[in-house]
Design a protein around this motif. Structure first.
Motif, PDB file in Angstrom:
ATOM      1  N   SER A 107      -9.240   8.351  -6.899  1.00 43.22           N
ATOM      2  CA  SER A 107      -8.816   7.219  -8.082  1.00 43.22           C
ATOM      3  C   SER A 107      -7.702   7.889  -8.841  1.00 43.22           C
ATOM      4  CB  SER A 107      -9.873   7.032  -8.895  1.00 43.22           C
ATOM      5  OG  SER A 107     -11.161   6.697  -8.174  1.00 43.22           O
ATOM      6  N   TYR A 108      -6.783   6.755  -8.951  1.00 44.44           N
ATOM      7  CA  TYR A 108      -5.686   6.891  -9.953  1.00 44.44           C
ATOM      8  C   TYR A 108      -5.172   5.763 -10.610  1.00 44.44           C
ATOM      9  CZ  TYR A 108      -2.617   5.020  -6.077  1.00 44.44           C
ATOM     10  OH  TYR A 108      -2.233   4.056  -5.360  1.00 44.44           O
ATOM     11  N   THR A 109      -4.415   5.938 -11.394  1.00 44.85           N
ATOM     12  CA  THR A 109      -3.680   4.672 -12.325  1.00 44.85           C
ATOM     13  C   THR A 109      -2.529   4.538 -11.572  1.00 44.85           C
ATOM     14  OG1 THR A 109      -5.270   5.066 -14.254  1.00 44.85           O
ATOM     15  CG2 THR A 109      -3.290   3.674 -14.573  1.00 44.85           C
ATOM     16  N   ASP A 110      -2.230   3.227 -11.069  1.00 44.69           N
ATOM     17  CA  ASP A 110      -1.001   2.791 -10.638  1.00 44.69           C
ATOM     18  C   ASP A 110      -0.046   2.874 -11.937  1.00 44.69           C
ATOM     19  OD1 ASP A 110       1.171   0.797 -10.028  1.00 44.69           O
ATOM     20  OD2 ASP A 110       0.455   1.896  -7.899  1.00 44.69           O
ATOM     21  N   ALA A 111       1.227   3.669 -11.652  1.00 47.40           N
ATOM     22  CA  ALA A 111       2.151   3.721 -12.762  1.00 47.40           C
ATOM     23  C   ALA A 111       3.030   2.199 -12.840  1.00 47.40           C
ATOM     24  CB  ALA A 111       3.198   4.703 -12.261  1.00 47.40           C
TER      25      ALA A 111
END
Length: 146
Positions: free
Chosen positions: A99-103
């Motif tokens: 999981s990651y936060t889209d910039a």
């Protein structure tokens, strides 16, 4: 070395000297042991014979140089170790759900890591066809169906 806006000619020797001086100045930005030893020898050559350099001071300077070299070596080793750890961590993500936060959108994205690239200083992991920096990944889980 082109000189814009200046009329006349600059001979090749002058250009070569300017380039050599530029290269020498960029190399001398850091003080290494060679520079230190040259300074020490110059200091010893030019000292007043009636008032020679204190031996304790010279030993102290050499000790400081040795310590500086060891700290530099340790820093290099630590940086190489950290780089290796990042590469190993990135490689271990392949096949896992990340999981990651889209910039750009600010939304949380989840997907399976399918590839890793070491082309940049920070490894990138391919998630859903998009390369994501390792330090952006915020969560890891075992991929479903494995």
């Amino acid at each position: 070395m082109p000189l814009d806006g200046i009329t006349g000619s600059v001979d090749t020797a002058t250009q070569a000297a300017a380039l050599a001086a530029d290269a020498a100045s960029s190399r001398s930005q850091t003080m290494d042991s060679e520079v230190f030893m040259k300074l020490l020898v110059t200091q010893l050559r030019n000292q007043d014979p009636s008032s020679p350099m204190d031996t304790n001071q010279m030993i102290s300077q050499q000790t400081q140089l040795a310590m500086m070299e060891q700290i530099t070596n340790q820093t290099t080793t630590a940086n190489e170790g950290f780089s290796l750890q990042m590469r190993m961590a990135a490689a271990n993500l392949v096949g896992k759900q990340v999981s990651y936060t889209d910039a750009t959108s600010g939304k949380a994205v989840t997907g399976t890591a399918t590839a890793v690239s070491y082309a940049e200083s920070v490894p990138t992991v391919t998630v859903n066809g998009k390369e994501v920096d390792l330090d952006v990944i915020s969560g890891i889980s075992t991929a479903s169906g494995s």
